[in-house]
Design an enzyme around this catalytic site. Sequence first.
Site, mmCIF file in Angstrom:
data_model
loop_
_atom_site.group_PDB
_atom_site.id
_atom_site.type_symbol
_atom_site.label_atom_id
_atom_site.label_comp_id
_atom_site.label_asym_id
_atom_site.label_seq_id
_atom_site.Cartn_x
_atom_site.Cartn_y
_atom_site.Cartn_z
ATOM 1 N N CYS A 96 1.354 72.375 -17.301
ATOM 2 C CA CYS A 96 1.419 73.817 -17.031
ATOM 3 C C CYS A 96 0.460 74.487 -18.015
ATOM 4 O O CYS A 96 -0.718 74.161 -18.035
ATOM 5 C CB CYS A 96 2.846 74.350 -17.135
ATOM 6 S SG CYS A 96 3.735 73.892 -18.635
ATOM 7 N N SER A 97 0.973 75.373 -18.857
ATOM 8 C CA SER A 97 0.113 75.993 -19.868
ATOM 9 C C SER A 97 0.312 75.311 -21.216
ATOM 10 O O SER A 97 -0.589 74.672 -21.746
ATOM 11 C CB SER A 97 0.411 77.491 -19.980
ATOM 12 O OG SER A 97 -0.379 78.086 -20.980
ATOM 13 N N ALA A 98 1.527 75.431 -21.762
ATOM 14 C CA ALA A 98 1.834 74.759 -23.033
ATOM 15 C C ALA A 98 2.325 73.334 -22.811
ATOM 16 O O ALA A 98 2.368 72.535 -23.742
ATOM 17 C CB ALA A 98 2.881 75.557 -23.807
#
Length: 300
Positions: A96-98
């Site tokens: 995802c993002s993190a």
Amino acid sequence: MVEELGKKKSEQYWPNVAGAQKVYGAYTIHCTAVDSSDKRIVHTSLRVEENGKEVCSLKHYQWIDWPDRSVPHSLLAVFRLLRFSRNSRFTTVVHCSAGIGRTGAFVAIEMILQRSVSSDSVKMVNVVKQLRGMRASAVQTDMQYVYLAMSIVNYCKEVGIMKSSFFEAFNRFKESYESLAQKRLAEEEAKMRGMANDMEIMERHIEEITKELERWDTQLEKYEARKEENIEKLYEEPLPADCADGIPQVRTTRILTNQCLAMYHGSKELVRVKQENEQLETRAEELHKEVQEVDEITQE
């Protein structure tokens, strides 16, 4: 670049238009097809070449309506993605993002399903603990943890393995879940917008301070130049006529004293300007750190 609420979340590392390509050193990634028929999941077919020779083909699935630090709008989309993954004979990479919130929840659901096949009892908390042992902070928020339970029991109802005696309790749980999810999503979006506004304000402050620093630098240059001029004038000033044997009389002493006083006051002003300049630089560094902290928080 992949953005959410105007915030960068990921690089656009894959070509997402049919016929487009991206080059990374010896590797070229070609987009051969894009299927957007699913309103939640975009399916992109990719072909990878190394030095012009095809080495593999990839299937890329992008879930486009699962907000960061929140839960998806659909309770069934996750199972469609898991089915795609199970139908592949190759390793699946999830991000995802993190790489902890949405990714952690997605992987946790698969772990729960796999364990439920081989065990009569599965404790969700133990699954998350094990997952966090492999990936710190996996399943990032309390709402995502509730989503795990909601998605699993909803799946049980959809596939017909939930007893009818649980339907009433399930409906109450689902109603409470949806209400809480909407509330949390609104709070998170407001928080993100607030952070974006704070960053804009900080950036304006930094711009103003930078201009102020430039102004003071100009002032410092002028004072330095004036100081040098005063020193040169002091040494170039010819001795007055009333100076006997190199010993200045009263008028000469007054002239030299006035010059020294001018230099003294100029030096004091220079020190003051330097102190103010140092204070501005310190404040600018503090603001830069604040911007970086806000940026790190919003990227989590």
